[in-house]
Design a protein around this motif. Structure first.
Motif, mmCIF file in Angstrom:
data_model
loop_
_atom_site.group_PDB
_atom_site.id
_atom_site.type_symbol
_atom_site.label_atom_id
_atom_site.label_comp_id
_atom_site.label_asym_id
_atom_site.label_seq_id
_atom_site.Cartn_x
_atom_site.Cartn_y
_atom_site.Cartn_z
ATOM 1 N N TYR A 119 1.162 -0.888 -0.229
ATOM 2 C CA TYR A 119 -0.503 0.045 -0.189
ATOM 3 C C TYR A 119 0.971 0.896 -0.300
ATOM 4 O O TYR A 119 1.608 1.683 1.046
ATOM 5 C CB TYR A 119 -0.545 0.126 1.760
ATOM 6 C CG TYR A 119 -1.706 1.290 1.242
ATOM 7 C CD1 TYR A 119 -3.276 1.112 0.376
ATOM 8 C CD2 TYR A 119 -1.894 2.310 2.178
ATOM 9 C CE1 TYR A 119 -4.623 2.209 0.263
ATOM 10 C CE2 TYR A 119 -2.312 3.628 1.770
ATOM 11 C CZ TYR A 119 -3.965 3.145 1.396
ATOM 12 O OH TYR A 119 -4.619 3.869 2.032
ATOM 13 N N GLU A 120 0.997 1.447 -1.460
ATOM 14 C CA GLU A 120 2.052 2.890 -1.040
ATOM 15 C C GLU A 120 1.626 4.275 -0.515
ATOM 16 O O GLU A 120 -0.265 4.631 -1.263
ATOM 17 C CB GLU A 120 2.468 3.023 -2.798
ATOM 18 C CG GLU A 120 3.374 4.457 -2.624
ATOM 19 C CD GLU A 120 3.221 4.459 -4.397
ATOM 20 O OE1 GLU A 120 4.563 5.098 -4.399
ATOM 21 O OE2 GLU A 120 2.560 4.556 -4.969
ATOM 22 N N LEU A 173 -3.996 4.345 10.274
ATOM 23 C CA LEU A 173 -3.466 3.230 10.420
ATOM 24 C C LEU A 173 -4.449 1.051 10.486
ATOM 25 O O LEU A 173 -4.720 0.658 10.242
ATOM 26 C CB LEU A 173 -2.818 2.398 11.065
ATOM 27 C CG LEU A 173 -0.888 3.036 10.200
ATOM 28 C CD1 LEU A 173 0.243 2.418 11.213
ATOM 29 C CD2 LEU A 173 -0.200 2.363 8.957
ATOM 30 N N PRO A 174 -5.225 1.895 11.146
ATOM 31 C CA PRO A 174 -6.328 1.048 11.815
ATOM 32 C C PRO A 174 -7.473 -0.021 10.236
ATOM 33 O O PRO A 174 -6.990 -0.040 10.089
ATOM 34 C CB PRO A 174 -7.476 1.549 12.552
ATOM 35 C CG PRO A 174 -6.137 2.477 13.337
ATOM 36 C CD PRO A 174 -5.428 2.717 12.521
ATOM 37 N N HIS A 175 -7.846 1.902 9.141
ATOM 38 C CA HIS A 175 -8.422 1.788 8.027
ATOM 39 C C HIS A 175 -7.120 0.919 7.356
ATOM 40 O O HIS A 175 -8.099 -0.056 6.402
ATOM 41 C CB HIS A 175 -8.423 2.695 7.487
ATOM 42 C CG HIS A 175 -8.968 3.046 5.804
ATOM 43 N ND1 HIS A 175 -9.647 2.360 5.099
ATOM 44 C CD2 HIS A 175 -7.416 2.951 4.951
ATOM 45 C CE1 HIS A 175 -9.715 3.223 3.989
ATOM 46 N NE2 HIS A 175 -8.733 3.228 3.351
ATOM 47 N N VAL A 176 -5.927 1.417 7.513
ATOM 48 C CA VAL A 176 -5.460 -0.102 6.175
ATOM 49 C C VAL A 176 -5.210 -1.663 6.619
ATOM 50 O O VAL A 176 -5.524 -2.389 5.813
ATOM 51 C CB VAL A 176 -3.509 0.621 5.864
ATOM 52 C CG1 VAL A 176 -2.891 -0.141 5.008
ATOM 53 C CG2 VAL A 176 -3.832 2.008 6.095
ATOM 54 N N ALA A 177 -4.939 -1.566 8.148
ATOM 55 C CA ALA A 177 -4.673 -2.467 8.572
ATOM 56 C C ALA A 177 -6.649 -3.483 7.967
ATOM 57 O O ALA A 177 -6.591 -4.743 7.640
ATOM 58 C CB ALA A 177 -4.805 -2.521 9.723
ATOM 59 N N ARG A 178 -7.439 -2.688 7.718
ATOM 60 C CA ARG A 178 -8.680 -3.782 7.637
ATOM 61 C C ARG A 178 -9.166 -3.876 6.464
ATOM 62 O O ARG A 178 -9.326 -4.416 6.169
ATOM 63 C CB ARG A 178 -9.967 -2.256 8.206
ATOM 64 C CG ARG A 178 -10.035 -2.398 10.120
ATOM 65 C CD ARG A 178 -11.366 -1.666 10.210
ATOM 66 N NE ARG A 178 -11.232 -0.747 9.606
ATOM 67 C CZ ARG A 178 -11.371 0.313 10.668
ATOM 68 N NH1 ARG A 178 -10.052 0.524 11.465
ATOM 69 N NH2 ARG A 178 -11.015 2.020 10.185
ATOM 70 N N GLY A 197 0.159 -4.934 12.807
ATOM 71 C CA GLY A 197 -0.274 -5.804 12.109
ATOM 72 C C GLY A 197 1.194 -5.961 10.868
ATOM 73 O O GLY A 197 0.829 -6.828 9.866
ATOM 74 N N LEU A 198 1.061 -5.127 10.365
ATOM 75 C CA LEU A 198 1.781 -4.226 9.100
ATOM 76 C C LEU A 198 3.360 -4.137 8.775
ATOM 77 O O LEU A 198 3.571 -2.838 9.585
ATOM 78 C CB LEU A 198 1.059 -2.665 8.525
ATOM 79 C CG LEU A 198 -0.687 -3.027 8.695
ATOM 80 C CD1 LEU A 198 -1.333 -1.103 8.732
ATOM 81 C CD2 LEU A 198 -0.664 -3.239 7.376
ATOM 82 N N GLY A 199 3.684 -4.776 8.025
ATOM 83 C CA GLY A 199 4.889 -3.712 7.796
ATOM 84 C C GLY A 199 5.557 -2.825 7.373
ATOM 85 O O GLY A 199 4.338 -2.297 6.827
ATOM 86 N N VAL A 200 6.310 -2.196 7.296
ATOM 87 C CA VAL A 200 6.206 -1.144 6.493
ATOM 88 C C VAL A 200 7.901 -1.077 5.266
ATOM 89 O O VAL A 200 8.957 -1.427 6.308
ATOM 90 C CB VAL A 200 7.288 0.105 7.765
ATOM 91 C CG1 VAL A 200 7.093 1.359 6.696
ATOM 92 C CG2 VAL A 200 5.585 0.192 8.906
#
Length: 577
Positions: free
Chosen positions: A98-99, A118-123, A174-177
């Protein structure tokens, strides 16, 4: 602490400016060109170096520039941050990227504000956030590709502590960067490296002038500095990977290429830390050597962006046929099928845009996760005169088709922030140059560039604050249709990809594609899944698919699958197993 600087240009001496004190440094007899001095100093202490009685300059390996690229550097303790979330890493195989641009992901444009979203991105279900460059550059807002301090972090975003907090929050979700880094040039303003030594060479020319010195006299230390900055970012900020900007412009004639050395060093760091680390290249060469392992004389990078897939998909969706799209537009569905099964469209074929043959074929046994596929990214949106996303000109059905082909393709998929809900906010080219002459040159150059290509509309002023403001995401969009429906569709597709992990562990030659150029349907079989799209605006497609397949998801409830035929309404997509 030990202060050290490589300054082979200094003949008379180097003085360490530490707060208000000037302290002469000593030559290091074991390392030609190096100057050192050990003195008491703690985090936050301002310092710089004066060469041969000249002005005080920031450290070329500065970890922090609290007052911008032209100010003094500040001492940083890379191990001081107290990490809240343990992290074992997430590998590239199986990733969904996700850029994200920190300065426009939110109106605030900071790491902390981005972390709150970031919660939006994780969902959404993606696995890694890919940050656009965060090295310091003059001013507050910009794309980040004119950074001038490769070891540091842009202070208006939050500086190094802000980046650490963002990465920590991502790991907690739970997201990598992944971080985009630029090794092929430095920005035109605030670059003080040439004062210290031969960081650049006239032996090669690039679109930005003299090339970074990777192969001329003094290049050992230059390579060590750029490579060291990459390793420091991975180690100190617990990043999972780096995206390397435009590696085709890294001019290097040495027997062992810089990319070879960097990939070996990153693999060694991965073994040391016990975390999977990876490098993703942006390359215009369509050169299989980019991701071929070093053991068989490749550069050993772990993946590369696949622009050919983007171009083929873009043309099939939009019908655009100008400039670099011309070759793809002759038979759009065939071009899309070729990239889905072969990776590269130009694999030694003639490129009319370049006026020559281009590229080489990938081995059919190439792992598909080594290619990153996307329908949009910062370049493909921001380098359009109006900065218009696909959602501005395409109906939701075609956006759904694009999502299905990207997210369930054989490749590692990537989304550009806001794409998941069909964002209609533009993403424009914007700058904040503090040098008025440079600001004027950028403004006039941007307009002239588009005028030369026949654009007769308005071109946003890159220096105007409103240009950046217009580029910020509108976070009210996902709450209403058609954005909400598109967001749910993207979530469903990513969940299907996660439920079928084998998609990430196939070889390039395993995919099968059927299509019809005239009626504009295409069906992709990848692993156990079949993805069918109908790009036609007015006709239902009859797509032959085995009768035993089970319908898993469809954009249109009117889709029907019976007797070995999928009836797919106009501008719709379906996924079967």
């Amino acid at each position: 602490m030990l202060f050290e600087v490589w300054a082979p240009t200094a003949a008379e001496g180097v003085v360490l400016r530490l707060e208000a004190r000037g302290l002469p440094m000593e030559r290091d007899p074991a390392r030609p060109g190096w100057w050192t001095l050990r003195v008491e100093a703690g985090p936050g202490t301002r310092y710089g170096f004066a060469l041969d009685g000249g002005p005080v300059l920031p450290d070329p390996r500065s970890r922090r520039q609290p007052d911008g690229p032209d100010g003094l550097s500040a001492v940083v303790d890379p191990g001081a941050y107290e990490w809240r979330h343990p992290w074992q890493g997430r590998p590239l195989a199986g990733a969904v990227l996700y850029e994200l641009h920190v300065g426009t992901f939110t109106p605030e444009g900071t790491f902390d504000a981005a972390a709150a979203r970031l919660p939006h991105v994780a969902r959404l279900g993606v696995t890694h956030v890919e940050l656009m460059p965060v090295s310091p550059f003059p001013g507050t807002h910009g794309w980040g590709y004119d950074g001038v301090a490769p070891w540091a972090v842009h202070e208006p975003y939050g500086g190094p502590d802000g980046l650490a907090r963002f990465v920590d929050a991502a790991h907690g979700a739970g997201l990598g960067v992944v971080l985009d880094v630029v090794h092929n040039h430095l920005g035109p303003s605030g670059n003080h490296l040439p004062a210290y030594g031969p960081y650049f060479t006239g032996r090669h020319r690039t679109p930005w002038g003299d090339a970074v010195n990777l192969d001329d006299a003094g290049s050992d230390e230059v390579r060590a500095s750029f490579g060291g900055s990459a390793l420091a970012l991975l180690r100190d900020f617990r990043l999972d990977g780096l995206r390397l900007d435009a590696v085709h412009t890294l001019a290097d004639d040495r027997a062992r290429h810089f990319l070879d050395e960097l990939s070996a060093a990153v693999d060694a760091l991965a073994a040391e830390t016990g975390r999977p680390l990876f490098l993703v290249a942006e390359s215009d060469r369509n050169d299989p050597r980019t991701t071929t392992p070093r053991t068989v004389h490749g550069h050993g990078l772990h993946a590369q962006w696949n622009d050919d897939f983007h171009h083929a998909l873009h043309v099939a969706l939009t019908g655009e046929a100008g400039a670099l799209y011309a070759d793809f537009a002759r038979a759009p569905m065939a071009a899309l099928a070729k990239t889905l099964t072969g990776g590269f469209f130009h694999d030694g074929s003639y490129s009319s845009f370049r006026g020559r043959r281009h590229g080489a074929p990938l081995d059919p046994m190439t792992p598909t996760h080594r290619l990153v596929g996307f329908a949009q990214n910062h370049d493909q949106v921001g380098n359009r005169a109006a900065g218009d996303r696909l959602a501005v000109s395409l109906p939701p059905g075609l956006l759904a088709c694009a999502a299905a082909l990207v997210l369930l393709s054989p490749f590692t998929p990537m989304l550009f922030m806001g794409e998941e809900w069909g964002a209609r906010t533009p993403w424009l080219y914007f700058t904040d140059h503090t040098d008025p002459d440079l600001a004027r040159a950028v403004r006039e150059g941007r307009r002239a560039e588009f005028a030369a290509h026949g654009w007769d509309g308005d071109v946003a002023d890159p220096q105007a604050p409103q240009t950046r403001e217009r580029s910020c995401l509108d976070w009210s969009e996902p709450e209403r249709d058609p954005h909400a429906a598109l967001l749910a569709w993207h979530q469903d597709l990513i969940a299907l990809r996660r439920a079928h992990p084998g998609l990430a562990h196939t070889s390039l030659g395993a995919a099968r594609v059927t299509y019809d150029e005239d009626t504009r349907w295409l069906a992709l079989s990848s692993g156990p899944l079949s993805i069918a799209v109908n790009l036609h605006p007015g006709e239902t497609a009859a797509v032959p698919l085995p009768a035993h397949l089970e319908m898993l998801a469809t954009w249109s409830t009117a889709s029907q699958h019976e007797d070995g035929m999928l009836l797919l309404p106009p501008e719709s997509a379906a996924v079967l197993r």
